[in-house]
Scaffold this active site. Sequence first.
Site, PDB file in Angstrom:
ATOM      1  N   PRO A  36       1.090  -0.957  -0.383  1.00 28.70           N
ATOM      2  CA  PRO A  36       0.114   0.238   0.010  1.00 28.70           C
ATOM      3  C   PRO A  36       0.815   1.507  -0.269  1.00 28.70           C
ATOM      4  CG  PRO A  36      -1.007  -1.668   1.808  1.00 28.70           C
ATOM      5  CD  PRO A  36       0.258  -2.544   1.505  1.00 28.70           C
ATOM      6  N   MET A  37       2.281   1.035   1.089  1.00 29.42           N
ATOM      7  CA  MET A  37       2.839   2.788   0.968  1.00 29.42           C
ATOM      8  C   MET A  37       2.067   3.816   1.621  1.00 29.42           C
ATOM      9  SD  MET A  37       5.684   1.082  -2.269  1.00 29.42           S
ATOM     10  CE  MET A  37       4.810   1.197  -3.811  1.00 29.42           C
ATOM     11  N   ALA A  38       1.275   4.128   1.800  1.00 23.00           N
ATOM     12  CA  ALA A  38       0.396   5.495   2.151  1.00 23.00           C
ATOM     13  C   ALA A  38       1.750   6.212   1.899  1.00 23.00           C
ATOM     14  CB  ALA A  38      -0.135   5.517   3.638  1.00 23.00           C
ATOM     15  N   HIS A  93       6.355   2.066   7.875  1.00 23.81           N
ATOM     16  CA  HIS A  93       6.300   1.273   8.720  1.00 23.81           C
ATOM     17  C   HIS A  93       5.571  -0.163   9.120  1.00 23.81           C
ATOM     18  CE1 HIS A  93       5.770   5.655   9.376  1.00 23.81           C
ATOM     19  NE2 HIS A  93       5.438   5.672  10.425  1.00 23.81           N
ATOM     20  N   ALA A 141       6.101 -10.815   2.857  1.00 23.70           N
ATOM     21  CA  ALA A 141       6.927  -9.098   2.721  1.00 23.70           C
ATOM     22  C   ALA A 141       8.020  -8.488   3.022  1.00 23.70           C
ATOM     23  CB  ALA A 141       5.479  -7.868   2.640  1.00 23.70           C
ATOM     24  N   GLY A 142       8.624  -7.990   2.567  1.00 22.02           N
ATOM     25  CA  GLY A 142      10.105  -7.717   2.689  1.00 22.02           C
ATOM     26  C   GLY A 142      11.336  -7.674   2.323  1.00 22.02           C
ATOM     27  N   GLY A 143      12.162  -6.995   1.462  1.00 23.45           N
ATOM     28  CA  GLY A 143      13.788  -7.839   1.137  1.00 23.45           C
ATOM     29  C   GLY A 143      12.814  -8.180  -0.469  1.00 23.45           C
ATOM     30  N   GLY A 179       6.689  -3.520  -2.579  1.00 31.99           N
ATOM     31  CA  GLY A 179       6.667  -2.221  -2.052  1.00 31.99           C
ATOM     32  C   GLY A 179       8.096  -1.533  -2.863  1.00 31.99           C
TER      33      GLY A 179
END
Length: 395
Positions: A21-23, A216, A252-254, A275
């Site tokens: 999402p990356m607000a 976050h 999710a992540g990396g 993301g």
Amino acid sequence: MSPLCKHITTLIKLPSIIQAPMAGVSTIELAAAVTNAGGLGSIPVSSINLKTDFPTFAKTLYNYSKLLNNHLNSDKLMVNLNFFCHKIENNPTSNEISNWCNLYNKTLPNLNEKIDSKISDFANGNISFKEWETEENDSVLSKLFSFWEDHPELIPNVVSFHFGYPDKKSLIRFQHLGIKVLVSVTYIYEPAKIISTYDTGLINGLVLQGSEAGGHHSNIRNEESNISTKRLFEYSIKEVKNLDIKMDLIPAGGIMTAEDVQYYINSGASAVQMGSIFLATNGSNAKPYFEKLISNSNLNSDKLPETIVTNLVSGKSARTIKTPFIEKLIENDNELGSEPLPPYGYRYKAYKDLKKKEKDNIEMDLDFHLAGANYAKMSLNLTPEEIIKEVTKYL
């Protein structure tokens, strides 16, 4: 069904790639491009106050729907709507406000005037879904679900929650409309806790956000409490198998390459969430910064700044580019003894208000550039469609 769904045999039948999402960074244009390419675009809606500005929420969904290709085969709006779901914070104390002013006065000594509590009213700038679950705001949730009942073409395929998750009553209402629910977790014991708390039919999947992820984190406190995406995934898939339940697991992540995606999908993930790979593409509000940053490095990752996890800017831990501003903020907080600061929402708004006021007066880059630990692997000059094609080439 999306052509990227060929590996998925679980509850939601997700596309293999979910755009994070990356607000503040992603837009409906980015989300639609990802969805049209066969992934699942995400729209952050935590900044929209459903109580006072519901038309903006409705317009966002409508405008997004108009960007989708007509060939998409789904009885729901192909999108992931992302809500924040953190606890409702108390107002900051005068001591917390004073400490915040001292920290920023020390970090930005060349301001035209010293910062005091008048710089910001320290209102809460973030909206939690939990606010709509209070008795006084029950009409807000009723309006939300009534809107979807009246506009079935705008019912999202998926909703996801960050920093926490809704109560059982809300989850039942989502499931009643056929909306699948994802919850973000960051600690190794959170998956088991969620699985044991709710019937598995109420929460359909877990977004397993490892420490490498940008932005976050749900509950991570500092670098020392980090757990990698791979380890969190391995633990969670073992837990799900031991309990013999159906639960979509989404690392999710990396995750930045086709090889990363192939590994997780072949290891049992329902999808992966990505993301940072989209930060420099069309539809990203962060595109100018990351294009310039990476171009200036001459594609030499050794010249790029590292990332660091800090909660000083917003009040919740986030992985960000280690700029001179961030370094100085951390250094000064240590010198001041890490005194208590205003809680999340209040602290974040105060920072944003200050940045807006001083951006033309301060030469230092005051922005909060959120990015994953492996952001240097992103490619420039690729469209969202080309990114999706590249990272799924082995599936």
